[in-house]
Design a protein around this motif. Structure first.
Motif, PDB file in Angstrom:
ATOM      1  N   ILE A  77       0.888  -1.162   0.000  1.00 39.97           N
ATOM      2  CA  ILE A  77       0.000   0.000   0.000  1.00 39.97           C
ATOM      3  C   ILE A  77       0.929   1.215   0.000  1.00 39.97           C
ATOM      4  O   ILE A  77       1.540   1.549   1.019  1.00 39.97           O
ATOM      5  N   ALA A  78       1.051   1.839  -1.162  1.00 39.92           N
ATOM      6  CA  ALA A  78       2.099   2.833  -1.372  1.00 39.92           C
ATOM      7  C   ALA A  78       2.060   3.981  -0.361  1.00 39.92           C
ATOM      8  O   ALA A  78       3.096   4.389   0.167  1.00 39.92           O
ATOM      9  N   ALA A 244     -14.309  12.412   1.850  1.00 35.64           N
ATOM     10  CA  ALA A 244     -13.686  11.130   1.528  1.00 35.64           C
ATOM     11  C   ALA A 244     -12.194  11.100   1.842  1.00 35.64           C
ATOM     12  O   ALA A 244     -11.586  10.038   1.934  1.00 35.64           O
ATOM     13  N   LEU A 245     -11.594  12.266   2.035  1.00 32.81           N
ATOM     14  CA  LEU A 245     -10.143  12.316   2.208  1.00 32.81           C
ATOM     15  C   LEU A 245      -9.692  11.848   3.593  1.00 32.81           C
ATOM     16  O   LEU A 245     -10.271  12.209   4.604  1.00 32.81           O
ATOM     17  N   ARG A 246      -8.645  11.018   3.620  1.00 37.92           N
ATOM     18  CA  ARG A 246      -8.077  10.532   4.884  1.00 37.92           C
ATOM     19  C   ARG A 246      -6.578  10.800   4.889  1.00 37.92           C
ATOM     20  O   ARG A 246      -5.898  10.550   3.896  1.00 37.92           O
ATOM     21  N   PHE A 264      -5.308   9.141   1.435  1.00 39.10           N
ATOM     22  CA  PHE A 264      -6.227   8.132   0.914  1.00 39.10           C
ATOM     23  C   PHE A 264      -7.580   8.766   0.657  1.00 39.10           C
ATOM     24  O   PHE A 264      -7.923   9.772   1.258  1.00 39.10           O
ATOM     25  N   GLU A 265      -8.331   8.084  -0.219  1.00 39.99           N
ATOM     26  CA  GLU A 265      -9.715   8.463  -0.398  1.00 39.99           C
ATOM     27  C   GLU A 265     -10.569   7.256  -0.078  1.00 39.99           C
ATOM     28  O   GLU A 265     -10.281   6.152  -0.540  1.00 39.99           O
ATOM     29  N   GLY A 270     -13.252   0.615  -0.663  1.00 40.49           N
ATOM     30  CA  GLY A 270     -12.297   0.840   0.410  1.00 40.49           C
ATOM     31  C   GLY A 270     -11.400   2.036   0.179  1.00 40.49           C
ATOM     32  O   GLY A 270     -11.762   2.967  -0.541  1.00 40.49           O
ATOM     33  N   LEU A 271     -10.226   1.985   0.796  1.00 41.35           N
ATOM     34  CA  LEU A 271      -9.324   3.126   0.743  1.00 41.35           C
ATOM     35  C   LEU A 271      -8.395   3.019  -0.451  1.00 41.35           C
ATOM     36  O   LEU A 271      -7.810   1.976  -0.699  1.00 41.35           O
ATOM     37  N   GLU A 272      -8.288   4.118  -1.156  1.00 41.04           N
ATOM     38  CA  GLU A 272      -7.384   4.145  -2.289  1.00 41.04           C
ATOM     39  C   GLU A 272      -6.404   5.284  -2.128  1.00 41.04           C
ATOM     40  O   GLU A 272      -6.790   6.377  -1.704  1.00 41.04           O
TER      41      GLU A 272
END
Ligand code: TYD
Ligand code: MG
Length: 455
Positions: A77-78, A244-246, A264-265, A270-272
């Motif tokens: 997960i970059a 949506a932003l994390r 992440f969004e 899930g989270l991208e």
């Protein structure tokens, strides 16, 4: 059973007192004392865990130590790897903190599904069915991912023995209990005792363990701060629930720097990761609005363009006007208001002042000072700044504009996103490519360059 003593323990720093008081005498936190027990068990656990951390050792020359033993393994997960400085280190314990519902379980399920198995997910909050349903949605039903719905720590350790996983997630530390410790789940004694035990197991097996810790609205870990000293890495997961932003940050990291920001969004699957963060932060930007400015900042290794907004509103009366800062330091805002008043003759004493950074980002660096000054003047004079302008510079008490680091990288990020002009500190050695660079040595000069007539 040995006798237990009732104490009042601070949830922030873990100090204990025989009597309750409204304020912790050790760390100064208010209303942080809760009833707890102190007994030989608790001390024994702490002591045993502490001793187990230090292998019975002989001293060795530093040159003989193999540094590769603590090389991180990429998680795949970059954005997580970016924050961890490459990945998870064998035998390390990582605490992932965040408010309920922010996406901790989601992120960790995605992490487990990608890791080379076997991996173990200890779900002490949700049922195995709930986790399976979520995994279906996330595409995280991996062959070698094991689910253990369990709250009792000894059973968790037994499962680790049986499955011999290569990565373990404990969700969450507030819900696992060690029956030997006696006190209630989530109490300081339980949280700390269980964390100690997990650290011990992780070190012994060279097993990376990730622990979830819920954080209260006030931002503290529900449970003790002492947890932060027990683990190797503390990550915090932040963001607004309705957005949506994390944002993922490291508050402590024994294996690398703590200044990288992961983005992440939260979406359907899930989270991208968000590779182009600057673009995302500027999507909703409305140009031509007074009080708005774009500041190129650096988060770790990554340049990031963020929008800073200021709003001022005249007030009458003797009451001190309100100053509110979101994402920028309140003290810094006050200082810049004073500098504007004394050095640029822009007085905002009769105005309420609001300053905020868009997208939930916190600007910790002084490089945003000049941008904030210009945003404030733009707001109070109701004149927008040019839409294609970015502003960089630290402001000193004399009203001087000071140099900031990584200017070339900040400017090329601005140029990439189509900005055409920049106001930068006069002492800047590097010149930007692809955009017109104007240099200012004082706040007054910067105001003049931005089209405000200095008085
Ligand atoms: P969760 O990971 O359960 O949060 P935490 O473990 O920190 O309490 O995240 C829960 C929220 O995320 C929930 O409100 C639903 C949302 N969500 C999505 O939007 N998309 C998804 O694919 C998933 C799994 C959750
Ligand atoms: Mg959860």
């Amino acid at each position: 059973m040995a006798k237990l003593k009732l104490v009042h323990r601070c949830g922030e720093c873990g100090a204990s007192f025989p009597k309750w008081s409204g304020r912790c005498m050790a760390c100064g936190a208010w209303n942080s004392l809760v009833e707890d027990v102190e007994g030989p068990e608790e001390r024994a656990v702490t002591l045993a865990a502490g001793l187990a951390l230090v292998p019975p050792g002989e001293a060795r020359p530093i040159g003989e130590i193999d540094p590769r033993a603590s090389n991180p393994t990429a998680t795949g997960i970059a954005e997580l790897d970016r924050v961890l400085g490459g990945g998870l280190v064998p035998g390390s314990v990582t605490l992932l903190g965040g408010e309920p519902g922010i996406g901790k379980s989601t992120l960790l399920l995605q992490l487990l599904a990608r890791a080379t198995g076997p991996t173990l997910y200890v779900t002490a909050e949700e049922s195995a069915q709930q986790v399976r349903l979520r995994a279906d949605r996330l595409g995280a039903v991996a062959d070698d991912l094991w689910l253990l719905p369990e709250m009792s720590l000894p059973n968790v350790v037994a499962a680790i023995d049986k499955i011999a996983p290569r990565l373990v997630v404990i969700d969450s530390i507030q819900t696992v209990v060690d029956p030997e410790l006696g006190s209630a789940p989530g109490s300081v004694v339980q949280v700390r005792g269980c964390a100690h035990r997990l650290v011990q197991e992780a070190k012994r097996r060279d097993l990376p363990v990730v622990i979830v810790g819920h954080v209260t609205k006030e931002g503290g870990l529900a449970g003790p701060r002492v947890l932060e000293h027990v683990v190797d890495t503390v990550l915090s997961f932040e963001g607004e629930r309705h957005h949506a932003l994390r944002l993922l940050r490291a508050a402590k990291h024994r294996f690398g720097p703590t200044n990288e920001l992961g983005l992440f969004e939260m979406g359907e699957a899930g989270l991208e990761g968000v590779p182009d963060a600057s673009k995302l932060f500027l999507t909703d930007r409305r140009t031509g609005v007074p009080g708005s400015v774009v500041v190129p900042t650096i988060e770790g290794q990554r340049p990031l363009l963020v929008e800073l907004q200021a709003l001022t509103n005249p007030v009458t009366g003797a009451v001190p006007a309100r100053r509110s800062a979101q994402g920028v330091d309140q003290g810094r805002l006050s200082m810049l208001l004073a500098v504007l008043e004394r050095r640029a003759r822009v007085s905002l004493t009769q105005h309420e002042v609001y300053a905020s950074v868009v997208g939930g980002v916190r600007l910790g660096e002084p490089g945003a000072d000049l941008g904030l000054c210009l945003a404030l003047v733009s707001a109070v004079s109701n004149v927008p700044l040019p839409a294609d302008l970015v502003v960089i510079g630290e402001v000193g008490l004399a009203g001087e504009v000071r140099q900031v680091g990584h200017l070339a990288r900040r400017l090329s990020e601005a140029a990439r996103l189509g900005f055409a002009q920049a106001i930068v500190p006069a002492s800047t050695p590097e010149a930007g490519k692809g955009l017109t660079v104007r240099r200012a040595s004082t706040v007054n000069e910067a105001l003049a360059l931005a089209g405000f007539t200095a008085s």
